[in-house]
Design an enzyme around this catalytic site. Structure first.
Site, PDB file in Angstrom:
ATOM      1  N   ASP A 108      66.148  26.179  69.625  1.00  0.00           N
ATOM      2  CA  ASP A 108      67.572  25.907  69.462  1.00  0.00           C
ATOM      3  C   ASP A 108      68.278  27.162  68.948  1.00  0.00           C
ATOM      4  O   ASP A 108      68.178  28.225  69.571  1.00  0.00           O
ATOM      5  CB  ASP A 108      67.724  24.688  68.539  1.00  0.00           C
ATOM      6  CG  ASP A 108      69.143  24.166  68.425  1.00  0.00           C
ATOM      7  OD1 ASP A 108      69.581  23.458  69.355  1.00  0.00           O
ATOM      8  OD2 ASP A 108      69.806  24.467  67.422  1.00  0.00           O
ATOM      9  N   ARG A 109      69.021  27.095  67.822  1.00  0.00           N
ATOM     10  CA  ARG A 109      69.727  28.283  67.328  1.00  0.00           C
ATOM     11  C   ARG A 109      68.761  29.434  67.077  1.00  0.00           C
ATOM     12  O   ARG A 109      69.097  30.601  67.298  1.00  0.00           O
ATOM     13  CB  ARG A 109      70.481  27.974  66.028  1.00  0.00           C
ATOM     14  CG  ARG A 109      71.340  26.744  66.025  1.00  0.00           C
ATOM     15  CD  ARG A 109      72.289  26.652  67.196  1.00  0.00           C
ATOM     16  NE  ARG A 109      73.351  27.666  67.135  1.00  0.00           N
ATOM     17  CZ  ARG A 109      74.251  27.841  68.111  1.00  0.00           C
ATOM     18  NH1 ARG A 109      74.192  27.115  69.211  1.00  0.00           N
ATOM     19  NH2 ARG A 109      75.190  28.761  67.984  1.00  0.00           N
ATOM     20  N   ARG A 112      68.262  31.419  70.081  1.00  0.00           N
ATOM     21  CA  ARG A 112      69.365  32.333  70.376  1.00  0.00           C
ATOM     22  C   ARG A 112      69.268  33.589  69.503  1.00  0.00           C
ATOM     23  O   ARG A 112      69.555  34.702  69.961  1.00  0.00           O
ATOM     24  CB  ARG A 112      70.698  31.609  70.198  1.00  0.00           C
ATOM     25  CG  ARG A 112      70.785  30.395  71.098  1.00  0.00           C
ATOM     26  CD  ARG A 112      72.099  29.672  71.104  1.00  0.00           C
ATOM     27  NE  ARG A 112      71.902  28.394  71.791  1.00  0.00           N
ATOM     28  CZ  ARG A 112      71.783  28.261  73.114  1.00  0.00           C
ATOM     29  NH1 ARG A 112      71.863  29.324  73.893  1.00  0.00           N
ATOM     30  NH2 ARG A 112      71.572  27.068  73.654  1.00  0.00           N
ATOM     31  N   HIS A 153      78.951  18.721  69.983  1.00  0.00           N
ATOM     32  CA  HIS A 153      78.890  19.355  68.668  1.00  0.00           C
ATOM     33  C   HIS A 153      79.164  20.858  68.750  1.00  0.00           C
ATOM     34  O   HIS A 153      79.607  21.460  67.772  1.00  0.00           O
ATOM     35  CB  HIS A 153      77.536  19.089  67.997  1.00  0.00           C
ATOM     36  CG  HIS A 153      76.360  19.657  68.720  1.00  0.00           C
ATOM     37  ND1 HIS A 153      75.901  19.161  69.919  1.00  0.00           N
ATOM     38  CD2 HIS A 153      75.542  20.699  68.403  1.00  0.00           C
ATOM     39  CE1 HIS A 153      74.851  19.848  70.307  1.00  0.00           C
ATOM     40  NE2 HIS A 153      74.617  20.798  69.419  1.00  0.00           N
ATOM     41  N   TRP A 154      78.928  21.491  69.905  1.00  0.00           N
ATOM     42  CA  TRP A 154      79.245  22.916  70.036  1.00  0.00           C
ATOM     43  C   TRP A 154      80.734  23.159  69.780  1.00  0.00           C
ATOM     44  O   TRP A 154      81.110  24.144  69.158  1.00  0.00           O
ATOM     45  CB  TRP A 154      78.874  23.414  71.436  1.00  0.00           C
ATOM     46  CG  TRP A 154      77.436  23.809  71.588  1.00  0.00           C
ATOM     47  CD1 TRP A 154      76.344  23.147  71.126  1.00  0.00           C
ATOM     48  CD2 TRP A 154      76.950  24.975  72.259  1.00  0.00           C
ATOM     49  NE1 TRP A 154      75.190  23.811  71.480  1.00  0.00           N
ATOM     50  CE2 TRP A 154      75.533  24.930  72.174  1.00  0.00           C
ATOM     51  CE3 TRP A 154      77.558  26.025  72.932  1.00  0.00           C
ATOM     52  CZ2 TRP A 154      74.730  25.920  72.734  1.00  0.00           C
ATOM     53  CZ3 TRP A 154      76.753  27.009  73.499  1.00  0.00           C
ATOM     54  CH2 TRP A 154      75.356  26.961  73.395  1.00  0.00           C
ATOM     55  N   TYR A 215      78.176  28.409  64.888  1.00  0.00           N
ATOM     56  CA  TYR A 215      78.710  27.935  66.161  1.00  0.00           C
ATOM     57  C   TYR A 215      80.024  28.633  66.517  1.00  0.00           C
ATOM     58  O   TYR A 215      80.313  28.860  67.703  1.00  0.00           O
ATOM     59  CB  TYR A 215      78.886  26.420  66.128  1.00  0.00           C
ATOM     60  CG  TYR A 215      77.586  25.695  66.357  1.00  0.00           C
ATOM     61  CD1 TYR A 215      77.222  25.272  67.623  1.00  0.00           C
ATOM     62  CD2 TYR A 215      76.710  25.454  65.301  1.00  0.00           C
ATOM     63  CE1 TYR A 215      76.016  24.611  67.845  1.00  0.00           C
ATOM     64  CE2 TYR A 215      75.498  24.808  65.511  1.00  0.00           C
ATOM     65  CZ  TYR A 215      75.158  24.385  66.782  1.00  0.00           C
ATOM     66  OH  TYR A 215      73.950  23.750  66.998  1.00  0.00           O
ATOM     67  N   HIS A 276      64.750  16.997  72.638  1.00  0.00           N
ATOM     68  CA  HIS A 276      65.168  18.328  72.185  1.00  0.00           C
ATOM     69  C   HIS A 276      64.230  18.981  71.175  1.00  0.00           C
ATOM     70  O   HIS A 276      64.041  20.197  71.185  1.00  0.00           O
ATOM     71  CB  HIS A 276      66.565  18.208  71.573  1.00  0.00           C
ATOM     72  CG  HIS A 276      67.113  19.485  71.031  1.00  0.00           C
ATOM     73  ND1 HIS A 276      67.308  20.614  71.809  1.00  0.00           N
ATOM     74  CD2 HIS A 276      67.526  19.834  69.773  1.00  0.00           C
ATOM     75  CE1 HIS A 276      67.816  21.584  71.066  1.00  0.00           C
ATOM     76  NE2 HIS A 276      67.945  21.140  69.830  1.00  0.00           N
TER      77      HIS A 276
END
Length: 300
Positions: A108-109, A112, A153-154, A215, A276
Site C-alpha cells: 500500500d503506501r 509507493r 478515501h484517496w 494522501y 487488500h
C-alpha cells in the site's frame, strides 16, 4: 503491546535529519526492509516477518507520520510527506544500520515509498516487491467512477480545511475497523492485538493529520515528481515483484503486471487469494512468493 506479536524483534528509534523513525530488527543474512501501508504500522508484517528473519536481517519501520515514528509539521506544498521525503527516511535508516544496498517490500503506501526509493536511489535497492498497488501516476491518470467509489478515501483524506482530520478524530477506532473490514475477503482474520495497535497509534491526532498529508502529497507533489521521472525516462531498474489480491479493487480493475511494465524493466507478478491486506489475509502465500523472488535475485 506489539511484543506479543514481534517479541523477538529489537526496538529502536533512528534519527534521520531530525525525524525519528521507529524501527524493529531481527535475524541475520541479506538486509530486507519491510514497509507498511495505511492505516497500519510495521505490525502488518507480524505473520511473516519472523519467518523471513530466519534467513534475512529484517528491518520493520514505521513510515514518518505513522506508528511510533515522528510526525513532523506539514507545509503548504506537502513536501514533508512526499514519497521522496519518506523514501529518504528509509534510505538513511538502512545506512545507519550498516546497509548500503538492500531489498525492499512495501504494501500500500509503503509500496509507493518503496517505488520512489527505487527511482531516487537505484544503487541502494537490490530487489523491489510492491503489494496491491499500481503506480500513483497511473491511478490518477485512469481514475473513473469505479475508482472514485472504491477508493473514495484517496479524495476524502486529501481534502483540505481539516475536514478529514476532524471527522476521523471523532471516532478513530470506527474508522480503522470499518476501513479495514471493508477490504478483507476471506483468508486469515485480522489479529485483534494487531488491530488494537493500529487503533492505539491512529488515535493520536498528529497521526491522523500526518496520514492525510501523505494522501495530499500523493495528489500534488508526488505527481510532479512522477511526471518529471516519466519525462526523463527514469524507470525502476531493480527486479520488481508485484503481488495483489485477486478479490480486491486492484486485482479486479488493473492488469497489474502490464501496468508495472510501463514503469519498470524487469517485472513479474502474481495474484493471491485475498483482498487488500496480503501480509495479514494471505500470509503463507505472501511469504512463499517473497522467498522465491528474493532467492531468485540474490537477496536470500
Amino acid at each position: 503491546m506489539t511484543d506479543q506479536l514481534l517479541g523477538d524483534f529489537d526496538r529502536r528509534t533512528i534519527d534521520v535529519e531530525g525525524v525519528g523513525i521507529h524501527v524493529r530488527t531481527a535475524g541475520d543474512g541479506p538486509p530486507l526492509l519491510l514497509l507498511h501501508g495505511y492505516p497500519q504500522t510495521h505490525v502488518i508484517w507480524h505473520h511473516i516477518a519472523p519467518a523471513l528473519a530466519a534467513t534475512h536481517r529484517v528491518v520493520l519501520a514505521d513510515l514518518r507520520g505513522y506508528g511510533d515514528s515522528d510526525k513532523p509539521a506539514s507545509d503548504a506544498e506537502h513536501l514533508m510527506y512526499s514519497k521522496r521525503a519518506m523514501a529518504r527516511d528509509q534510505l538513511l535508516v538502512m545506512r545507519e544500520l550498516g546497509f548500503d544496498r538492500f531489498a525492499v517490500v512495501g504494501h500500500d503506501r509503503g509500496g509507493r515509498v518503496a517505488h520512489r526509493l527505487a527511482l531516487d536511489h537505484p544503487g541502494a535497492v537490490s530487489a523491489l516487491a510492491v503489494l496491491d498497488i499500481v503506480p500513483t501516476r497511473h491511478v490518477f491518470q485512469h481514475a473513473d467512477k469505479d475508482f472514485g467509489l472504491g477508493y473514495y478515501h484517496w479524495f476524502f483524506l486529501a481534502a483540505g480545511n481539516g475536514i478529514p482530520e476532524h471527522l476521523i478524530g471523532r471516532d478513530p477506532e470506527f474508522w480503522i475497523r470499518a476501513r479495514m473490514g471493508a477490504r478483507h475477503h476471506g483468508g486469515t482474520p485480522f489479529d485483534e492485538a494487531a488491530q488494537a495497535e493500529y487503533v492505539r497509534c491512529f488515535s493520536d491526532p498528529a497521526a491522523i493529520h500526518a496520514s492525510c498529508e501523505d494522501y495530499r502529497a500523493a495528489a500534488t507533489i508526488d505527481l510532479v515528481h512522477d511526471d518529471e521521472d516519466a519525462a526523463a525516462g527514469r524507470r525502476v531498474t531493480a527486479p520488481l515483484l508485484a503481488l495483489w489480491g485477486a478479490h480486491g479493487f486492484v486485482g479486479r480493475h488493473y492488469d497489474v503486471p502490464r501496468v508495472w511494465r510501463g514503469y519498470a524493466d524487469d517485472v513479474r507478478g502474481q495474484a493471491l487469494p485475498c483482498d487488500h491486506y496480503l501480509p495479514e489475509e494471505a500470509p503463507e502465500e505472501t511469504l512463499r512468493q517473497l522467498r522465491t523472488f528474493l532467492a531468485d535475485h540474490g537477496a536470500a
